[in-house]
Design a protein around this motif. Structure first.
Motif, short mmCIF file in Angstrom:
data_model
loop_
_atom_site.label_atom_id
_atom_site.label_comp_id
_atom_site.label_asym_id
_atom_site.label_seq_id
_atom_site.Cartn_x
_atom_site.Cartn_y
_atom_site.Cartn_z
N UNK A 104 0.83 -1.41 0.29
CA UNK A 104 -0.12 -0.01 -0.09
C UNK A 104 0.72 1.58 0.07
N UNK A 105 1.96 1.28 1.00
CA UNK A 105 2.91 2.41 0.84
C UNK A 105 3.51 2.65 -0.48
N UNK A 106 3.75 1.58 -1.22
CA UNK A 106 4.66 1.58 -2.38
C UNK A 106 3.70 2.13 -3.50
N UNK A 107 2.49 1.70 -3.37
CA UNK A 107 1.39 1.76 -4.31
C UNK A 107 1.04 3.57 -4.21
N UNK A 108 0.88 4.02 -2.96
CA UNK A 108 0.63 5.57 -2.78
C UNK A 108 1.78 6.18 -3.56
N UNK A 109 3.03 5.78 -3.37
CA UNK A 109 4.30 6.74 -3.90
C UNK A 109 4.01 6.46 -5.39
N UNK A 110 3.69 5.31 -5.94
CA UNK A 110 3.80 5.17 -7.20
C UNK A 110 2.46 6.19 -7.84
N UNK A 111 1.42 6.05 -7.25
CA UNK A 111 0.22 6.86 -7.81
C UNK A 111 0.44 8.40 -7.07
N UNK A 112 1.23 8.98 -6.57
CA UNK A 112 1.39 10.16 -6.22
C UNK A 112 1.49 11.33 -7.07
N UNK A 113 1.77 10.83 -8.32
CA UNK A 113 1.74 11.78 -9.57
C UNK A 113 3.08 12.40 -9.54
N UNK A 114 3.98 12.23 -8.92
CA UNK A 114 5.32 12.84 -9.09
C UNK A 114 6.08 11.65 -9.72
N UNK A 115 6.28 11.92 -10.87
CA UNK A 115 7.01 10.70 -11.75
C UNK A 115 8.56 10.34 -11.34
N UNK A 116 9.02 11.56 -11.03
CA UNK A 116 10.56 11.31 -10.81
C UNK A 116 10.64 10.60 -9.46
N UNK A 117 9.86 10.78 -8.47
CA UNK A 117 9.95 10.17 -7.21
C UNK A 117 9.48 8.56 -7.25
N UNK A 118 8.44 8.42 -8.02
CA UNK A 118 8.12 7.04 -8.37
C UNK A 118 8.84 6.05 -9.13
N UNK A 119 9.65 7.10 -9.94
CA UNK A 119 10.77 5.89 -10.80
C UNK A 119 11.81 5.75 -9.86
N UNK A 120 12.33 6.80 -9.15
CA UNK A 120 13.38 6.48 -8.14
C UNK A 120 13.00 5.29 -7.00
N UNK A 121 12.03 5.40 -6.37
CA UNK A 121 11.32 4.46 -5.37
C UNK A 121 11.29 2.96 -6.03
N UNK A 122 10.70 3.11 -7.45
CA UNK A 122 10.51 1.82 -8.15
C UNK A 122 11.95 1.00 -8.15
N UNK A 123 12.88 2.05 -8.69
CA UNK A 123 14.09 1.44 -9.12
C UNK A 123 14.92 0.98 -7.84
N UNK A 124 14.73 1.69 -6.71
CA UNK A 124 15.52 1.23 -5.73
C UNK A 124 14.80 0.33 -4.53
N UNK A 125 13.65 0.13 -4.70
CA UNK A 125 12.80 -0.99 -3.56
C UNK A 125 12.14 -1.71 -4.39
N UNK A 126 11.39 -1.54 -5.81
CA UNK A 126 10.61 -2.23 -6.34
C UNK A 126 10.89 -3.79 -6.16
N UNK A 127 12.39 -4.21 -6.57
CA UNK A 127 12.62 -5.46 -6.78
C UNK A 127 12.52 -6.19 -5.32
#
Length: 147
Positions: A104-127
């Motif tokens: 849920x926390x991950x999804x909130x960040x990805x859907x926050x609208x800030x593409x730059x933050x979402x991409x960084x979070x996805x890259x660093x913790x998504x795996x």
């Protein structure tokens, strides 16, 4: 010669207060309560007002705290599942619940609208999140095979 009563009184006064004169048991001072740790929750994302962290770093830190709890629950649940313990089902439920908080926390960040933050979070913790999801799924499959 010094009277015995004075000698005993002097010895009691010289003795540290946490030692009892009547008991051979060492009495330590009462411990002070430890500071309570505030656990992270999905509903309270990290505050950026008091820190110099980037929004991506703050989001990653928040998700990492949730992830650590979920990882601990997963490890406990896996151990109990392997032992076919009576606690295994409750531990698997707790692991699934904690994984849900991370997702849920991950999804909130990805859907926050800030593409730059979402991409960084996805890259660093998504795996790591995908690995934990896979582990929980394998654990539940193992549990159904045991039944």
């Amino acid at each position: 010669m010094i009277p015995r009563a004075l000698t005993q009184r002097a010895m009691r006064l010289a003795r540290p207060s946490h030692l009892s004169s009547r008991s051979p048991i060492l009495r330590l001072p009462t411990p002070q309560p430890l500071a309570t740790r505030a656990y992270a929750s999905v509903s309270s994302p990290p505050s950026l007002a008091s820190s110099n962290k980037s929004p991506a770093d703050a989001a990653i830190e928040h998700i990492t705290e949730l992830f650590a709890t979920a990882q601990d629950e997963f490890e406990i649940a896996m151990e109990e599942t392997e032992k076919v313990s009576v606690y295994a089902q409750a531990d698997r439920d707790a692991a699934r619940e904690e994984l849900g908080k991370v997702q849920e926390a991950y999804r909130q960040v990805l859907e926050s609208g800030d593409v730059e933050v979402a991409e960084e979070v996805k890259r660093r913790v998504g795996h790591r999140i995908r690995e934990l999801e896979g582990g929980v799924d394998r654990m539940e499959k193992m549990a159904t095979e045991q039944d």
